[in-house]
Scaffold this active site. Structure first.
Site: not given
Length: 801
Positions: A490, A364, A594
């Protein structure tokens, strides 16, 4: 509190205000009201310590170790986990009014509000409280963590009797091993957090005190110190004492009606893995002396000046949606707090606002947070990349353990060692290394920092390139394949030729070869020769990118389009996020996404796709992306804007910006989502501003949705600060400070100068908007429901984010 007084956040352009006392909301507001500078973080708990949701004071990089759980062991599994520690709490200032403790659960708070000021950089609180026996006082507090004095925090605490003369007693504490109710399901983590600090030294005299502690397993040592300035109209009685886990200053004073007691509390924090008790004590005492010399007014002045400089380079103005304006500035302020003074420490997924994700940093940082800092506060971006470089030895060791060359950086970590027990991510998410290389390349292009490239950047690029060269292989057709990896999504683990991973690896390989040629002495030092350089370029040129000509889209990974479709129509909305209600094996073998993966590639590597490919890919994956991760909405906003679905982009931008203020995922009690906050900048600047930086050249393709009248944003590039103003029909560019710069406006090269220049915005026909899985479309921003605070959704787990 009176029945008529509203509770909740109020909309304002430059502040976050919560009016009214709501004990049940403390867990959420403590994260939003956290103050930090990237080194010290303090959750927004009340000074009186109770009531509270989740107390927290954090030092960046300060953690405890614990064993990682495995049902079955496996080669290459990380053995040690790391968990952020709630260190010595210096925020506590308790008040007794004629022997009755001020506790917002008792008596009555007739007025109460808290304000986080984005320009001043302080958290203010004003309370009028009536004790159970009817004695009334007004309490005003102001808190800051200094941007200019890295080790320092300060609190000003004022009490005024409202109706009569009163005896007031104040207790100001340093408290270690504060009891916390942990919601972790892992008993190892809970044990690590149970009294993690061992006292090594304590001292108290006059109005100041010092405590020094060490963690039980990680062996890190930290010191906290406090000092006070007391202002009162009459005499006081004061006493201070210390013990292993507590230092307390007690002040008793009689204050007449109309009088006032004011206490300024100065705090200093420091930690080290190597320094001795006397050295750390000396460090915090020196920092405290500096804070006392500067004084409260001086600290506030320095804070305001620091923020004036930040906003001059980073502000985003939005006309047409006041709540979104507030949310975007809230996001920028917290991103600044996360990274301003990290100085070779990680920027965690929650910053320093809470213990979520165990305080770990993920990819991130490089893919979401650092683009913001690179163009607004490049020194902070450089420092974050220097932290990655400082962990190079651990990344090399991890690659060697996995039978690879180069550096394999961790999926999640505090000190640079992999500590994820979820092996499809912790072992197979190799894209993290390319994400770091991409952040290095972006920083170098944006700053021209040759010293950084020579000292840090080239090594980061070449060692990550070596990873790809050893991880991939040329197949019998000559294509370079990267098999068995986990991309950003994921719900699709350990797949072959993830398009995002392959494109980022290709960029990594080319950038490493170019950097080594610019610095041949550095390359030679690390044993890079022309044969190796040629092999990198050959791998990049032959990189395999799967494509389905029949559907006209790229599979997220090889074979993805052959998977069965998920039964979205019959999936109960209460069963999202899916990972909490369905086995992973079923998710892995279905076309269910996802979070943005191929769509992230459309943004990050957009120069590898045609406009038509982007539109088709975006529509295809919109119908299969369920957004069970807070990382997704910002990216979907950017690509929706690029392909012309401007209202959808607006909805996604609002979701990213308001994720924490609306507590969309019902887990903001554990801290704010830094990547989602960065998604607010992405949606505004890269989405509606159309910013791209492929090849180091700045390009803009701005367009606005019909709900907004204007967006204005500021950036820094190669030492030049400039502004872009976008309205419905045109964009205006001009330099605020520095030399002229060349940019692209919808493909047309223009030179931006101090004289504002206006250019028309071409229209785009995007066709019919794409559809999302049933019940998973973003809330329409122009609906009445969207203007109110949303009901919390289901929680997202630590691994899932």
């Amino acid at each position: 509190m009176t029945e008529e007084e509203p509770r909740g956040y109020e909309c304002a352009a430059w502040e976050l205000r919560w009016r009214g006392m709501d004990v049940d909301a403390l867990q959420r507001t403590e994260s939003a009201f956290a103050v930090s500078n990237g080194h010290i973080g303090m959750r927004g708990t009340l000074e009186e310590a109770e009531p509270r949701g989740l107390p927290g004071t954090y030092l960046n990089g300060f953690y405890e170790q614990h064993e990682l759980p495995y049902a079955e062991a496996g080669y290459g599994y990380p053995e040690e986990g790391q968990t952020v520690v709630n260190v010595t709490d210096g925020k506590i200032i308790r008040l007794l009014v004629e022997d009755e403790p001020l506790d917002m659960r008792y008596g009555a708070a007739t007025k109460h509000d808290r304000v986080l000021d984005f320009r001043k950089g302080t958290l203010c609180r004003s309370t009028e409280w009536s004790s159970p026996t009817g004695r009334r006082v007004r309490v005003r507090t102001e808190r800051l963590v200094s941007f200019t004095q890295r080790a320092v925090a300060a609190i000003r605490y004022e009490v005024e009797p409202l109706d009569e003369d009163l005896q007031l007693v104040v207790q100001s504490d340093l408290l270690a091993n504060e009891p916390i109710e942990s919601d972790t399901s892992d008993p190892r983590v809970a044990a690590a957090l149970n009294s993690p600090l061992v006292g090594e030294f304590h001292r108290a005299s006059d109005y100041n005190a010092v405590l020094v502690h060490q963690t039980r397993r990680s062996g890190l040592r930290m010191a906290a110190a406090m000092d006070h300035k007391i202002e009162v109209d009459d005499g006081i009685r004061a006493r201070i004492h210390s013990e292993e886990d507590l230092a307390r200053l007690t002040v008793a004073v009689d204050v007449p009606k109309g009088g006032r007691l004011r206490i300024t509390k100065f705090l200093a924090y420091g930690w080290s893995a190597q320094r001795s008790v006397p050295a750390l004590r000396s460090q915090v005492e020196a920092a405290l002396a500096g804070a006392r010399q500067t004084g409260w007014k001086g600290l506030v002045t320095e804070q305001r000046q620091f923020l004036d400089d930040f906003w001059a380079t980073s502000d985003i103005e939005i006309e047409g949606d006041p709540e979104l304006q507030q949310a975007v500035r809230f996001a920028l302020f917290h991103l600044l707090q996360a990274g301003a003074r990290g100085e070779s420490r990680a920027i965690a997924g929650k910053g320093l606002t809470g213990p979520g994700y165990d305080g770990h940093a993920f990819w991130d940082t490089e893919s979401f947070v650092l683009p913001v800092l690179t163009y607004t506060m490049p020194d902070a971006a450089r420092d974050a990349l220097r932290w990655r470089h400082s962990t190079m030895d651990k990344a090399r060791e991890r690659a060697h353990q996995l039978g690879l060359r180069g550096a394999a950086f961790p999926w999640r970590s505090i000190n640079g060692a992999e500590c994820s027990a979820y092996w499809p991510a912790g072992t197979a998410a190799f894209h993290v290394s390319a994400d770091i290389a991409d952040a290095v390349l972006r920083y170098l292009n944006a700053t021209g920092d040759e010293e950084f490239e020579r000292d840090y950047g080239t090594e980061l690029l070449l060692e990550t390139a070596r990873l790809w060269a050893s991880l991939g292989h040329h197949d019998r057709h000559g294509d370079f394949r990267i098999d068995g990896v986990t991309g950003p999504d994921e719900y699709s683990a350990v797949a072959d030729n993830n398009v995002y991973t392959n494109l980022m690896a290709r960029r990594n390989l080319m950038a490493a070869a170019d950097s080594c040629e610019r610095h041949p002495d550095v390359a030679a030092h690390f044993g890079v020769d022309t044969v190796e350089l040629d092999s990198w370029r050959a791998a990049a040129a032959a990189m395999y990118l799967p494509y389905d000509a029949e559907l006209g889209v790229h599979p997220q990974s090889e074979g993805f389009l052959d998977h069965d479709e998920w039964d979205y129509e019959h999936t109960d909305l209460a069963h999202y996020p899916l990972l909490l209600h369905f086995p992973y094996f079923d998710l892995y073998r279905k076309q269910v996404v996802k979070q943005a993966d191929l769509v992230l590639a459309l943004y990050m590597c957009g120069d590898s796709f045609s406009p038509e490919e982007k539109a088709r890919n975006f529509a295809y994956y919109e119908a299969r992306t369920v957004r069970d991760s807070s990382l997704s909405a910002g990216t979907q906003s950017v690509v929706a804007a690029e392909v012309g679905h401007l209202e959808l982009a607006y909805d996604y931008l609002a979701e990213a910006a308001l994720t924490d203020l609306h507590d969309v995922h019902n887990n903001v009690r554990n801290g704010l989502h830094m990547a989602s906050l960065a998604g607010a900048w992405q949606g505004a600047v890269a989405g509606f501003g159309g910013l791209r930086d492929h090849g180091g050249k700045l390009a803009f393709a701005p367009r606005l949705p019909p709900q907004l009248d204007r967006i204005t944003f500021r950036l820094m590039f190669r030492g030049t600060r400039f502004q872009v103003e976008v309205d419905r029909d045109q964009a205006t560019y001009h330099v605020l400070d520095g030399d002229p710069i060349d940019v692209l406006h919808h493909g047309e090269r223009v030179t931006v100068t101090a004289e504002p220049q206006r250019f028309t915005i071409p229209k785009i026909d995007a066709g019919d908007p794409p559809t999302q899985p049933p019940g998973r479309a973003p809330m329409r921003r122009d609906s009445e429901e969207a203007r109110q605070y949303a009901e919390p959704a289901n929680p997202i787990t630590a691994e899932g984010r």
